[in-house]
Design a protein around this motif. Sequence first.
Motif, mmCIF file in Angstrom:
data_model
loop_
_atom_site.group_PDB
_atom_site.id
_atom_site.type_symbol
_atom_site.label_atom_id
_atom_site.label_comp_id
_atom_site.label_asym_id
_atom_site.label_seq_id
_atom_site.Cartn_x
_atom_site.Cartn_y
_atom_site.Cartn_z
ATOM 1 N N GLY A 185 73.596 41.488 92.649
ATOM 2 C CA GLY A 185 74.680 40.949 92.468
ATOM 3 C C GLY A 185 75.846 41.764 92.696
ATOM 4 O O GLY A 185 76.996 41.673 92.367
ATOM 5 N N PRO B 218 77.975 37.784 97.127
ATOM 6 C CA PRO B 218 76.793 38.459 96.506
ATOM 7 C C PRO B 218 75.941 39.312 97.281
ATOM 8 O O PRO B 218 75.460 38.407 98.055
ATOM 9 C CB PRO B 218 76.444 37.834 95.218
ATOM 10 N N ARG C 182 78.950 43.000 94.744
ATOM 11 C CA ARG C 182 80.140 42.545 95.544
ATOM 12 C C ARG C 182 80.958 43.852 96.131
ATOM 13 O O ARG C 182 81.388 44.565 95.349
ATOM 14 C CB ARG C 182 81.037 41.402 95.207
ATOM 15 N N GLU D 264 75.107 37.267 83.066
ATOM 16 C CA GLU D 264 75.738 36.226 83.593
ATOM 17 C C GLU D 264 77.186 36.126 83.775
ATOM 18 O O GLU D 264 77.649 35.526 84.480
ATOM 19 C CB GLU D 264 75.324 34.961 82.957
ATOM 20 N N ARG E 152 81.249 41.622 84.417
ATOM 21 C CA ARG E 152 81.211 42.277 85.568
ATOM 22 C C ARG E 152 81.879 43.639 85.374
ATOM 23 O O ARG E 152 82.955 43.889 84.550
ATOM 24 C CB ARG E 152 82.178 41.366 86.670
ATOM 25 N N ARG F 239 77.503 42.870 88.767
ATOM 26 C CA ARG F 239 77.090 41.911 87.769
ATOM 27 C C ARG F 239 76.341 42.350 86.651
ATOM 28 O O ARG F 239 75.178 42.660 87.038
ATOM 29 C CB ARG F 239 76.388 40.679 88.304
#
Length: 163
Positions: A89, A85, A91, A126, A129, A123
């Motif tokens: 958040g 990450p 990627r 929690e 995505r 992200r």
Amino acid sequence: DRTPTLIADDPGGTVRVQQLGASVMHLPRVKFKDGRQEAVSHLAVSMSREFSPHFYGAAMAGSAAAGSAGAYSFGLFGLGVQSSPLWGGLRVGAEWLVGAAGGGGVAVGGGAVTQAEAWAQWRLSERLRLRAGVGGFRTIRHQQQSTPLTHLSLSYAFGTVQR
């Protein structure tokens, strides 16, 4: 990455992330058996599972949803690589999938197909995505089909313990 334990308890295992998602892919230059070429959009379900923090397995199945490919469907599976990450958040990664496709008059040269994609994933919460990618889709035999693709997916992420 490790599950918490009490003193003298079994150390458990490693938590690996899995994702289940829904996506839309747009292929702008799909070739048909009758010689036409036009844009087709797919709706698909996808799943992935981490093998390590940077490598994962993926599978995807879907069908044409827009364009004149009617009964066209596909199933793909393969491997991917992802970064740790980054800020916020985010990627980034890449994956390569192989599988079968057919129907709807789409020229698939016997049905064996492959797809490669570079992507960025955010992200949102929690568990949620959002992923956007660009890449290419092509037939494996006869080089009958080759088209760029754009891909947008929303997935639900959850952890499983690997012992």
